[in-house]
Design an enzyme around this catalytic site. Structure first.
Site, PDB file in Angstrom:
ATOM      1  N   ARG A  96       1.098  -1.440  -0.045  1.00 57.08           N
ATOM      2  CA  ARG A  96      -0.093   0.060   0.021  1.00 57.08           C
ATOM      3  C   ARG A  96       1.196   0.989   0.217  1.00 57.08           C
ATOM      4  NH1 ARG A  96      -2.479   3.265   4.750  1.00 57.08           N
ATOM      5  NH2 ARG A  96      -3.836   4.293   3.781  1.00 57.08           N
ATOM      6  N   HIS A 140      -2.801  11.197   0.506  1.00 51.77           N
ATOM      7  CA  HIS A 140      -2.030  10.901   1.880  1.00 51.77           C
ATOM      8  C   HIS A 140      -2.274  12.140   2.876  1.00 51.77           C
ATOM      9  CE1 HIS A 140      -0.408   6.984   4.847  1.00 51.77           C
ATOM     10  NE2 HIS A 140      -0.829   8.121   5.062  1.00 51.77           N
ATOM     11  N   ASN A 327      -7.077   1.900   9.688  1.00 48.94           N
ATOM     12  CA  ASN A 327      -5.758   2.774  10.895  1.00 48.94           C
ATOM     13  C   ASN A 327      -6.360   1.904  12.413  1.00 48.94           C
ATOM     14  OD1 ASN A 327      -4.695   2.564   8.353  1.00 48.94           O
ATOM     15  ND2 ASN A 327      -4.446   5.116   8.209  1.00 48.94           N
ATOM     16  N   GLU A 396      -3.588   0.323   7.325  1.00 44.75           N
ATOM     17  CA  GLU A 396      -2.000   0.925   8.923  1.00 44.75           C
ATOM     18  C   GLU A 396      -2.367  -0.097  10.251  1.00 44.75           C
ATOM     19  OE1 GLU A 396      -1.198   4.165   9.699  1.00 44.75           O
ATOM     20  OE2 GLU A 396      -1.412   5.058   7.470  1.00 44.75           O
TER      21      GLU A 396
END
Length: 511
Positions: A96, A140, A327, A396
């Site tokens: 990723r 991101h 995450n 994550e």
């Protein structure tokens, strides 16, 4: 501190005792590792790339105790072939990573940068040649600074059109090889941290905030930003479904940072407060994605400051995710705090009407992330009950250590082992989890920790001009797990031979 050999022997004992390997998971379950563009690529000023809001944030000295930036980072821009070889050697199913919007389209809109296009094509092709799936995030934390300067970025509805056009370029250029797209990473925390409290890029908040913001409005902007993120995601997802999905057969999802939220007491007030906190942190996005509107608790507490979806917008956002990326690191204990609603100048945080404190359970460690997989399972089960059993990728999950610790990262091995073992139970209990990605593949430039915090499976000595990747014990453990092996004497000897500094704590590059 135990030496590497001693730690390996302990890991071997754990592996044998628990006898869990990749073979125990469904054949289509993915195991991978994650990074993001600004944190690993480097080459920030090369080949036509222009700054993002993260560049600006880092260069203003917000890189943690050891100030730093992503100008060089891990230099994956030049070392991607070597990194992909390491991934293949480990046995990763997927990687990723994110695309730097300002590398591909430097001004946020307009001409495509041919060098940026070439780089991402090369990276994706290299991954494909090794049988590694690319899972790509479009945004991101790194909105092009040009768009921030021009109209305030996510604060303006204009970003919806620009983001959709950017997504269109990515789908068109890379979609024949990329099947998993995440539009935005940690949208909830970006809205809160970047536009309410102001401690994250682009550092917008009211002047009364604890952060040193030069512009912004904590009372309204977090809600506007989330509204525009939802519409930008939904517009991109609609575009993909109409224009590309029939041929490319890919999936478009969204990513949130989720927390376990544990009532401080068993009183009804704290139980309701924990549910309200979940509405604000998670339902803020999931309610629109599943039901087409914001949670009732947010409507009551935020009032007219919470934007309203038109019927057309509601229908656009509803059902626009093919999967949710999450995450997960922390949990919070939650206490009801109704007095915060009495404040005149309320913001997103006070609208929540709760007090939170980091939950550590029985773990008293301060530097490391607590190991609380049971809280993750409880959270996912509650989301399943309330929103349905839609596909989830854990994008994550990882253990933080100090960068100057040694290669023998036993705490990270323990952390990964416990979460992966718990994942096995979650799947048996019916949760629709499709994959697990360790954060992070390398010791990257962290958003708040700079080069002090470490989450990587591989250590990089910043004093070494070649930025040589050195495997930690965690990478050895993960490699063996992925290849259905347990530790044996040959592996132990090999680690000892290849790790000349295995018994020596690392010092940070700036010390």
């Amino acid at each position: 501190m135990m030496n590497l050999l001693g730690a390996v022997l302990l890991v071997a004992t754990v592996c044998v005792a628990n006898a869990l390997s990749k073979n125990d998971f469904p054949p289509n379950f993915l195991f991978g590792a994650s990074t993001s563009a600004y944190q690993v690529e480097g080459a920030a000023n090369e080949d036509g790339r222009k700054p993002s809001i993260w560049d600006t944030f880092a260069h203003a000295g917000n890189g943690g105790q050891y100030k730093g930036n992503g100008d060089i980072a891990c230099d994956q821009y030049h070392k991607y072939k070597d990194d992909v070889k390491l991934m293949a050697k480990m046995g990763l199913d997927a990687y990723r990573f994110s695309i730097s919007w300002s590398r591909l389209i430097p001004d946020g809109r307009g001409p495509i940068n041919p060098k940026g296009l070439e780089y991402y094509n090369n990276l994706i092709n290299e991954l494909a040649s090794q049988g590694i799936q690319p899972h790509v995030t479009l945004h991101h934390w790194d909105l092009p600074q040009t768009l921030e300067d021009e109209y305030g970025g996510w604060v303006s509805r204009r970003v919806i059109k620009d983001f959709s056009a950017y997504a269109d370029v990515c789908f068109r250029e890379f979609g024949d090889r990329v099947k998993h797209w995440t539009t935005i990473n940690e949208g909830n925390v970006e809205s809160m941290g970047g536009y309410d409290v102001g401690f994250l890029p682009p550092q917008r908040c009211s002047s009364s905030s604890i952060s040193n913001c030069s512009k912004g409005n904590s009372s309204t902007e977090p809600y506007l930003v989330t509204h525009h993120m939802l519409l930008a995601h939904a517009s991109a997802a609609k575009l993909y479904r109409m224009k590309y999905k029939a041929k490319q057969r890919g999936f478009v999802g969204f990513n949130l940072l989720v927390f376990g939220l544990v009532p401080l007491t068993n009183t009804s007030q704290d139980i309701i407060a924990a549910q309200r906190a979940r509405d604000f942190y998670i339902g803020w996005f999931l309610n629109p994605f599943i039901f087409g509107e914001y949670p009732d608790s947010m409507k009551r507490n935020a009032g007219s400051r919470l934007p309203i979806f038109t019927t057309k917008e509601s229908n656009l956002v509803k059902g626009s995710i093919d999967f949710l990326g999450i995450n997960f690191y922390y949990a919070f204990s939650v206490k009801n705090n109704p007095k915060s609603l009495e404040k005149k100048d309320r913001d997103y945080t006070t609208d929540m009407a709760v007090e939170t404190k980091t939950y550590t359970g029985n773990d008293t460690t301060t530097d490391e992330v607590p190991v609380i997989p049971w809280i993750l399972e409880e959270l996912l089960q509650s989301l399943k009950n309330d929103y349905g059993n839609f596909p989830i990728y854990i994008h994550e999950n990882g253990q933080q250590t100090r960068r100057n610790s040694s290669l023998d990262d036993w705490s990270r091995v323990k952390y990964m082992h416990e979460y992966i073992r718990s994942l096995h139970d979650m799947l048996r209990n019916g949760l629709n989890i499709k994959g697990y990605f360790v954060w992070s593949f390398l010791d990257v430039f962290e958003l708040l920790g700079g080069y002090e915090a470490s989450f990587g499976l591989y250590y990089i000595d910043l004093k070494d001009p070649t930025l040589r990747r050195q495997p930690k014990l965690s990478s050895v453990w993960y490699t063996n797990f992925l290849n259905n092996r347990t530790m044996d004497s040959k592996i132990i000897m090999k680690i000892e031979e290849n790790s000349s500094i295995s018994n020596t704590p690392f010092m940070h590059a700036d010390t």
